[in-house]
Design an enzyme around this catalytic site. Structure first.
Site, PDB file in Angstrom:
ATOM      1  N   ASP A  34      14.667  21.381 -12.967  1.00 38.44           N
ATOM      2  CA  ASP A  34      13.784  22.238 -12.192  1.00 38.44           C
ATOM      3  C   ASP A  34      14.036  21.904 -10.719  1.00 38.44           C
ATOM      4  OD1 ASP A  34      11.624  23.982 -11.567  1.00 38.44           O
ATOM      5  OD2 ASP A  34      10.318  22.235 -11.366  1.00 38.44           O
ATOM      6  N   ASP A  36      11.640  23.008  -7.467  1.00 32.78           N
ATOM      7  CA  ASP A  36      10.437  22.719  -6.681  1.00 32.78           C
ATOM      8  C   ASP A  36       9.649  21.581  -7.324  1.00 32.78           C
ATOM      9  OD1 ASP A  36      10.386  25.107  -4.678  1.00 32.78           O
ATOM     10  OD2 ASP A  36      10.738  26.044  -6.616  1.00 32.78           O
TER      11      ASP A  36
END
Length: 321
Positions: A34, A36
């Site tokens: 991922d 953010d």
């Protein structure tokens, strides 16, 4: 106290020491990250994260980036990765490592609207989302501000609609408004119109532990108005992993999902048979893990990672040894 110790019999979610990381990486070809809250917060890289990813590349590991953020194109994400020091390919293939919900939503609509003449979508989202749709032949309308038209409900109900809209797509939209919500409902009342949400993240992590409202809040509003559920593209939906798998030829048993959210990243990994690592630089905490371990809910027990780290910079000792 480690979450595994706090969770009783559940031996998952142990701290990923350098020794454990070396053993794990020996059995792994691909790491999916991922972005953010894992690699960066806002425009600031997580300290040590760029060095960790460059070291993984140097070890020959294949990296992929799966983000629920629909506000950027693949190319923009690839540029941000390079700008913040994470490396990656340059040139025409620069964006091939990135699988964002804008891109994967475009792939989904291309499949669902195949054969439709001049497919068009009403987009509550960013110019990047519209650009990814248009790149696969799906025209878009609705991006940008849309103030109320007229003085009251009668005027709003009769505001002109675009013809031939076959889908309403809800992504991250800072211009979300009552007028847009009303138009979305009117389109969705037309026969055969699809409702698609890029993701259901309820908030987004920024610098200094602060958050802003996420796309999931907007998707829920449209679902409530339309009294129907959206087709969700992003994590933990299987569809976004299938997009990665088709392009990467992934062996799930030799793949790790690294993320900061139990309900998206870790659940996706568990659903798809991947090893999972939770990093504590974003949304979820060890307290959240403990609650899931102690829950009687089967779905919550899936939201427990195999390992956790304070930051992905914790991988560096294993990579430098």
């Amino acid at each position: 106290m480690a979450a595994a110790e706090a969770g009783g019999d559940d031996a998952r979610c142990v701290r990923l020491s350098a020794e454990r990381a070396q053993a794990l990486l020996a059995d792994v070809d691909t790491l999916l990250f991922d972005c953010d809250g894992v690699l960066w917060r806002g425009e600031t890289a997580v300290p040590g994260a760029p060095e960790a990813l460059r070291a993984l590349r140097a070890r020959g590991k294949r990296l992929g980036f799966i983000t629920n953020n629909s506000s950027k194109t693949r190319a923009a994400y690839a540029e941000k990765l390079r700008r913040l020091g994470f490396g990656g390919p340059a040139g025409p293939g620069a964006s091939l490592e990135v699988f964002g919900t804008a891109y994967c939503t475009a792939l989904y609509l291309r499949q669902r609207l195949a054969g439709a003449p001049a497919p068009k979508a009403y987009v509550l989202g960013s110019p990047a989302l519209a650009a990814e749709l248009e790149a696969v032949g799906v025209a878009s309308v609705g991006v940008g501000p849309e103030p109320l038209q007229g003085e009251g409900p009668g005027d709003w109900l009769h505001a002109p609609l675009e013809p031939d809209v076959r889908a309403v797509v809800v992504g991250f939209d800072p211009h979300f408004s009552y007028m847009k919500l009303t138009k979305a409902l009117r389109y969705l009342q037309q026969p055969g119109c699809l409702l698609v949400g890029t993701n259901m993240d309820n908030r987004l992590p920024l610098e200094n532990g602060r958050f802003i409202a996420g796309t999931g809040c907007l998707v829920r509003a449209v679902e409530m108005a339309a009294q129907r559920q959206a087709d969700i593209i992003g994590k933990p939906s299987r569809f976004i992993f299938d997009c990665v798998s088709q392009e990467y030829g992934i062996n799930p048993e030799r793949t790790v999902m690294v993320g900061d959210r139990l309900d998206t990243d870790i659940l996706l990994g568990a659903t798809c048979g991947l090893k999972t690592i939770l990093t504590l630089t974003g949304v979820s905490t060890l307290g959240d893990v403990k609650n899931n371990q102690e829950s009687d809910c089967v779905s919550k027990k899936k939201m427990v990672p195999d390992f956790y780290v304070d930051s992905i910079a914790d991988l560096l000792p294993a990579l430098q040894g």
